[in-house]
Design a protein around this motif. Structure first.
Motif, PDB file in Angstrom:
ATOM      1  N   GLN A 212      34.548  99.732  52.613  1.00  0.00           N
ATOM      2  CA  GLN A 212      33.824  98.461  52.623  1.00  0.00           C
ATOM      3  C   GLN A 212      34.573  97.362  53.380  1.00  0.00           C
ATOM      4  N   VAL A 213      35.555  97.745  54.190  1.00  0.00           N
ATOM      5  CA  VAL A 213      36.315  96.755  54.965  1.00  0.00           C
ATOM      6  C   VAL A 213      35.366  95.990  55.886  1.00  0.00           C
ATOM      7  N   VAL A 214      35.566  94.683  55.970  1.00  0.00           N
ATOM      8  CA  VAL A 214      34.670  93.841  56.790  1.00  0.00           C
ATOM      9  C   VAL A 214      34.659  94.317  58.239  1.00  0.00           C
ATOM     10  N   SER A 215      33.526  94.120  58.890  1.00  0.00           N
ATOM     11  CA  SER A 215      33.314  94.691  60.229  1.00  0.00           C
ATOM     12  C   SER A 215      34.372  94.265  61.235  1.00  0.00           C
ATOM     13  N   SER A 216      34.871  93.026  61.119  1.00  0.00           N
ATOM     14  CA  SER A 216      35.861  92.536  62.090  1.00  0.00           C
ATOM     15  C   SER A 216      37.204  93.252  61.966  1.00  0.00           C
ATOM     16  N   GLN A 217      37.392  93.994  60.863  1.00  0.00           N
ATOM     17  CA  GLN A 217      38.646  94.716  60.662  1.00  0.00           C
ATOM     18  C   GLN A 217      38.456  96.236  60.656  1.00  0.00           C
ATOM     19  N   ARG A 218      37.365  96.700  61.226  1.00  0.00           N
ATOM     20  CA  ARG A 218      37.109  98.150  61.238  1.00  0.00           C
ATOM     21  C   ARG A 218      37.513  98.794  62.574  1.00  0.00           C
ATOM     22  N   TRP A 219      38.456  98.166  63.253  1.00  0.00           N
ATOM     23  CA  TRP A 219      38.962  98.729  64.501  1.00  0.00           C
ATOM     24  C   TRP A 219      40.036  99.788  64.184  1.00  0.00           C
ATOM     25  N   GLY A 220      40.586 100.374  65.235  1.00  0.00           N
ATOM     26  CA  GLY A 220      41.716 101.296  65.036  1.00  0.00           C
ATOM     27  C   GLY A 220      41.303 102.742  64.877  1.00  0.00           C
ATOM     28  N   THR A 221      41.772 103.377  63.815  1.00  0.00           N
ATOM     29  CA  THR A 221      41.549 104.818  63.645  1.00  0.00           C
ATOM     30  C   THR A 221      40.080 105.234  63.590  1.00  0.00           C
ATOM     31  N   PRO A 222      39.130 104.374  63.154  1.00  0.00           N
ATOM     32  CA  PRO A 222      37.728 104.823  63.164  1.00  0.00           C
ATOM     33  C   PRO A 222      37.095 104.879  64.554  1.00  0.00           C
ATOM     34  N   TYR A 223      37.795 104.419  65.580  1.00  0.00           N
ATOM     35  CA  TYR A 223      37.207 104.323  66.911  1.00  0.00           C
ATOM     36  C   TYR A 223      36.807 105.707  67.436  1.00  0.00           C
ATOM     37  N   GLY A 224      35.540 105.840  67.807  1.00  0.00           N
ATOM     38  CA  GLY A 224      35.060 107.105  68.356  1.00  0.00           C
ATOM     39  C   GLY A 224      34.686 108.136  67.307  1.00  0.00           C
ATOM     40  N   VAL A 225      34.618 107.738  66.040  1.00  0.00           N
ATOM     41  CA  VAL A 225      34.282 108.687  64.980  1.00  0.00           C
ATOM     42  C   VAL A 225      32.840 109.174  65.169  1.00  0.00           C
ATOM     43  N   PRO A 226      32.609 110.483  65.024  1.00  0.00           N
ATOM     44  CA  PRO A 226      31.247 110.991  65.223  1.00  0.00           C
ATOM     45  C   PRO A 226      30.306 110.497  64.131  1.00  0.00           C
ATOM     46  N   SER A 227      29.019 110.455  64.428  1.00  0.00           N
ATOM     47  CA  SER A 227      28.039 110.099  63.403  1.00  0.00           C
ATOM     48  C   SER A 227      28.055 111.169  62.310  1.00  0.00           C
ATOM     49  N   GLY A 228      27.771 110.748  61.085  1.00  0.00           N
ATOM     50  CA  GLY A 228      27.765 111.706  59.977  1.00  0.00           C
ATOM     51  C   GLY A 228      29.124 111.938  59.358  1.00  0.00           C
ATOM     52  N   VAL A 229      30.128 111.207  59.821  1.00  0.00           N
ATOM     53  CA  VAL A 229      31.480 111.317  59.253  1.00  0.00           C
ATOM     54  C   VAL A 229      31.800 110.014  58.509  1.00  0.00           C
ATOM     55  N   SER A 230      32.188 110.125  57.250  1.00  0.00           N
ATOM     56  CA  SER A 230      32.508 108.928  56.461  1.00  0.00           C
ATOM     57  C   SER A 230      33.834 108.327  56.914  1.00  0.00           C
ATOM     58  N   VAL A 231      33.937 107.002  56.796  1.00  0.00           N
ATOM     59  CA  VAL A 231      35.121 106.278  57.265  1.00  0.00           C
ATOM     60  C   VAL A 231      35.717 105.441  56.145  1.00  0.00           C
ATOM     61  N   ALA A 232      37.028 105.578  55.951  1.00  0.00           N
ATOM     62  CA  ALA A 232      37.800 104.690  55.069  1.00  0.00           C
ATOM     63  C   ALA A 232      38.991 104.224  55.885  1.00  0.00           C
ATOM     64  N   VAL A 233      39.215 102.905  55.974  1.00  0.00           N
ATOM     65  CA  VAL A 233      40.249 102.398  56.878  1.00  0.00           C
ATOM     66  C   VAL A 233      40.997 101.221  56.273  1.00  0.00           C
ATOM     67  N   LYS A 234      42.249 101.071  56.670  1.00  0.00           N
ATOM     68  CA  LYS A 234      42.993  99.832  56.401  1.00  0.00           C
ATOM     69  C   LYS A 234      43.918  99.594  57.575  1.00  0.00           C
ATOM     70  N   ASN A 235      43.864  98.369  58.098  1.00  0.00           N
ATOM     71  CA  ASN A 235      44.681  98.003  59.250  1.00  0.00           C
ATOM     72  C   ASN A 235      45.714  96.947  58.888  1.00  0.00           C
ATOM     73  N   GLY A 236      46.691  96.799  59.753  1.00  0.00           N
ATOM     74  CA  GLY A 236      47.716  95.779  59.559  1.00  0.00           C
ATOM     75  C   GLY A 236      48.159  95.219  60.897  1.00  0.00           C
ATOM     76  N   TRP A 237      48.513  93.936  60.913  1.00  0.00           N
ATOM     77  CA  TRP A 237      48.966  93.311  62.159  1.00  0.00           C
ATOM     78  C   TRP A 237      49.893  92.150  61.831  1.00  0.00           C
ATOM     79  N   LEU A 238      50.938  92.025  62.600  1.00  0.00           N
ATOM     80  CA  LEU A 238      51.949  91.000  62.338  1.00  0.00           C
ATOM     81  C   LEU A 238      52.761  90.780  63.599  1.00  0.00           C
ATOM     82  N   GLN A 239      52.963  89.524  63.975  1.00  0.00           N
ATOM     83  CA  GLN A 239      53.790  89.195  65.138  1.00  0.00           C
ATOM     84  C   GLN A 239      55.131  88.663  64.653  1.00  0.00           C
ATOM     85  N   ARG A 240      56.217  89.161  65.262  1.00  0.00           N
ATOM     86  CA  ARG A 240      57.555  88.672  64.930  1.00  0.00           C
ATOM     87  C   ARG A 240      58.355  88.450  66.209  1.00  0.00           C
ATOM     88  N   ALA A 241      59.489  87.783  66.066  1.00  0.00           N
ATOM     89  CA  ALA A 241      60.294  87.416  67.237  1.00  0.00           C
ATOM     90  C   ALA A 241      60.826  88.644  67.970  1.00  0.00           C
TER      91      ALA A 241
END
Length: 293
Positions: A212-241
């Motif tokens: 149920q991750v919001v659409s703006s955060q459904r990038w990454g590993t689900p990219y290119g997933v075939p239709s009929g395949v369930s998706v569960a995802v969690k992403n992370g992003w952080l900028q450091r020096a």
């Protein structure tokens, strides 16, 4: 997607996250000073390694993942495991990365593991915090649950899960938890198959929220997933020096004869979008090769 990312990016650099970044800079400088080999002594880049019970699949995945990463800057770690074909691929499986928000799945798993030990359900408050933490990557909710659990319980869960390479961030800085592909894959395997650490209800709950991750955060590993395949995802992003942007994605996928989990961890990205593109290049060929097998 761009709009969502920019919004998340601004939130990720606000308030507590800013303090987190500032606090982490010193550690990052120390890390960057380790093993500063002279160019002549630099080790060759590690190669993608794949094995599979399905004839030809390991070689195809190795070739395609390697090609997807050719000419990509930054340091990338990859993990793939497909139960259906007993396929495994790894790259830099034990390299440590700052977790950023990927650790939120571990926080939820630890919360459910602890509740199970106490023979209780999550409270409505805990459920509200958990949903915001996973589906919207809400930092304040994560900080509340991290503090509630405390390092003793978090480390207890990591031990129970066999996640020996994961080092929780100190002083409440959960985003600086050190994670590896090996341990993230262990966690995803626990979430997606019956085991003694997480109850079936707990596993289903984690997968439901990751679905149920919001659409703006459904990038990454689900990219290119075939239709009929369930998706569960969690992403992370952080900028450091040091090491620029950390951009990570973990996902679980099931359907069309496959049951697989993917972890891609990256740092040294010039921008968040560059890291996303790297991850999606890997994900695309993995989904394609499995679908064709």
């Amino acid at each position: 997607m761009t709009h969502g990312i920019s919004r998340d990016k601004s939130r990720a650099t606000s308030g507590r996250a800013r303090a987190l970044v500032a606090a982490g800079v010193g550690a990052g400088v120390l890390i960057s000073g380790v093993a500063a080999a002279s160019p002549a002594a630099a080790a060759p880049a590690p190669a993608v390694s794949c094995t599979s019970a399905k004839a030809g699949l390991a070689a195809k995945l190795k070739t395609d993942i390697t090609a997807a990463l050719a000419n990509r800057k930054g340091t990338v770690a990859v993990g793939l495991y497909d139960r259906s074909t007993n396929t495994t691929c790894t790259l830099r499986a034990s390299t440590a990365y700052d977790s950023a928000s990927v650790v939120k799945v571990t926080v939820l798993a630890a919360l459910l593991w602890d509740a199970k030990k106490q023979n209780r359900y999550l409270t409505s408050r805990e459920a509200t915090l958990a949903k915001a933490m996973i589906t919207k990557s809400d930092n304040a909710s994560t900080s509340t649950l991290w503090k509630q659990l405390g390092l003793t319980k978090i480390k207890g869960f990591l031990s129970a899960a066999g996640m020996t390479q994961t080092k929780p961030g100190a002083n409440g800085y959960w985003g600086l938890t050190q994670i590896t592909v090996t341990d993230e894959q262990k966690l995803l395997k626990l979430i997606t198959a019956k085991n003694a650490v997480l109850s079936d209800n707990s596993r289903a709950y984690i997968l439901k929220l990751m679905g149920q991750v919001v659409s703006s955060q459904r990038w990454g590993t689900p990219y290119g997933v075939p239709s009929g395949v369930s998706v569960a995802v969690k992403n992370g992003w952080l900028q450091r020096a040091t090491n620029g942007w950390r951009v990570h994605s973990v996902g679980a996928f099931k359907g069309r004869g496959h049951d697989y989990v993917i972890t891609v961890l990256t740092h040294g990205n010039s921008t968040m979008n560059y890291g996303i593109a790297t991850i999606q290049g890997v994900a695309k060929v993995v989904h394609k090769d499995l679908a064709a097998s």
